[in-house]
Design an enzyme around this catalytic site. Structure first.
Site, PDB file in Angstrom:
ATOM      1  N   HIS A  75       0.827  -1.209   0.000  1.00 47.63           N
ATOM      2  CA  HIS A  75       0.000   0.000   0.000  1.00 47.63           C
ATOM      3  C   HIS A  75       0.856   1.250   0.000  1.00 47.63           C
ATOM      4  O   HIS A  75       1.909   1.285   0.639  1.00 47.63           O
ATOM      5  CB  HIS A  75      -0.941   0.006   1.217  1.00 47.63           C
ATOM      6  CG  HIS A  75      -2.101  -0.902   1.045  1.00 47.63           C
ATOM      7  ND1 HIS A  75      -3.332  -0.468   0.626  1.00 47.63           N
ATOM      8  CD2 HIS A  75      -2.210  -2.239   1.180  1.00 47.63           C
ATOM      9  CE1 HIS A  75      -4.147  -1.493   0.533  1.00 47.63           C
ATOM     10  NE2 HIS A  75      -3.488  -2.588   0.853  1.00 47.63           N
ATOM     11  N   SER A  92      -6.168   3.722  -5.872  1.00 50.74           N
ATOM     12  CA  SER A  92      -5.613   4.536  -4.786  1.00 50.74           C
ATOM     13  C   SER A  92      -5.686   6.024  -5.115  1.00 50.74           C
ATOM     14  O   SER A  92      -5.994   6.849  -4.247  1.00 50.74           O
ATOM     15  CB  SER A  92      -4.160   4.148  -4.503  1.00 50.74           C
ATOM     16  OG  SER A  92      -4.103   2.917  -3.835  1.00 50.74           O
ATOM     17  N   GLU A  95      -9.248   7.085  -4.549  1.00 54.58           N
ATOM     18  CA  GLU A  95      -9.590   7.090  -3.121  1.00 54.58           C
ATOM     19  C   GLU A  95      -8.940   8.263  -2.402  1.00 54.58           C
ATOM     20  O   GLU A  95      -9.590   8.949  -1.598  1.00 54.58           O
ATOM     21  CB  GLU A  95      -9.166   5.755  -2.488  1.00 54.58           C
ATOM     22  CG  GLU A  95      -9.998   4.578  -2.977  1.00 54.58           C
ATOM     23  CD  GLU A  95      -9.311   3.223  -2.862  1.00 54.58           C
ATOM     24  OE1 GLU A  95      -9.944   2.230  -3.277  1.00 54.58           O
ATOM     25  OE2 GLU A  95      -8.162   3.143  -2.391  1.00 54.58           O
ATOM     26  N   VAL A 131      -9.970   5.494   3.249  1.00 58.30           N
ATOM     27  CA  VAL A 131     -10.243   6.929   3.276  1.00 58.30           C
ATOM     28  C   VAL A 131     -11.500   7.334   2.522  1.00 58.30           C
ATOM     29  O   VAL A 131     -11.851   8.515   2.518  1.00 58.30           O
ATOM     30  CB  VAL A 131      -9.034   7.744   2.756  1.00 58.30           C
ATOM     31  CG1 VAL A 131      -7.826   7.525   3.652  1.00 58.30           C
ATOM     32  CG2 VAL A 131      -8.725   7.424   1.304  1.00 58.30           C
TER      33      VAL A 131
END
Length: 173
Positions: A75, A92, A95, A131
């Protein structure tokens, strides 16, 4: 939606992994293992995206701590160096942008970089938080709340956050 999901059961391994390999960040092994273990599930099991989510979660939960650590390390940092150089997966990037992390001021960015470095130094993996729907303020509060944790507590929390992220990604199907 049912017709679209029914197609998942008929995919070959390459197509299944291509479609679901990014659900767990840079960890297509999760989708590969689910596909390989598909005979253990009832016919039509993956017609339900929620059941696929459970199957993927089970693969991760049953994996070794070493595999889980590799998953965590796959990550990116939140508002971190990968984001700065444009090296995030599409998921990602979306997000983090949804949480406003692509709109950080120089001061906010410096603060995130410092928090990321301190967290990674303490735990050996990046701070992970699902998130989606969160604000920068909530993410910063997450750093403050979680950084004092011990390694075992934080490892478990990070894995649970990874599962939340995977759930959000699967829900997008």
């Amino acid at each position: 939606m049912q017709n679209q999901q029914a197609v998942f059961n008929s995919l070959d391994e390459a197509d299944f992994v291509s479609l679901f390999g990014s659900i767990y960040e840079h960890s297509s092994w999760v989708a590969e293992q689910v596909w390989r273990q598909r005979s253990e599930y009832p016919q039509g099991y993956f017609d339900d995206i929620e059941k696929l989510k459970v199957a993927m979660r089970d693969i991760v939960d049953q994996s070794s701590d070493e595999q889980k650590l590799m998953l965590l390390r796959a990550h990116p940092d939140l508002a971190g160096k990968a984001a700065l150089i444009g090296d995030l997966t599409n998921e990602s990037k979306s997000e983090q942008a949804g949480a406003g992390l692509d709109q950080c001021t120089d001061i906010e960015l410096a603060h995130f970089l410092q928090l990321n470095d301190a967290y990674r130094s303490k735990f050996g993996f990046p701070f992970i938080m699902a998130v989606k729907g969160a604000t920068k303020k909530q993410i910063l509060a997450g750093f403050e709340e979680r950084t004092p944790n011990d390694l075992e507590t934080e490892f478990t929390r990070a894995i649970n956050e990874v599962h939340k992220i995977a759930g959000f990604r699967l829900a997008d199907f």
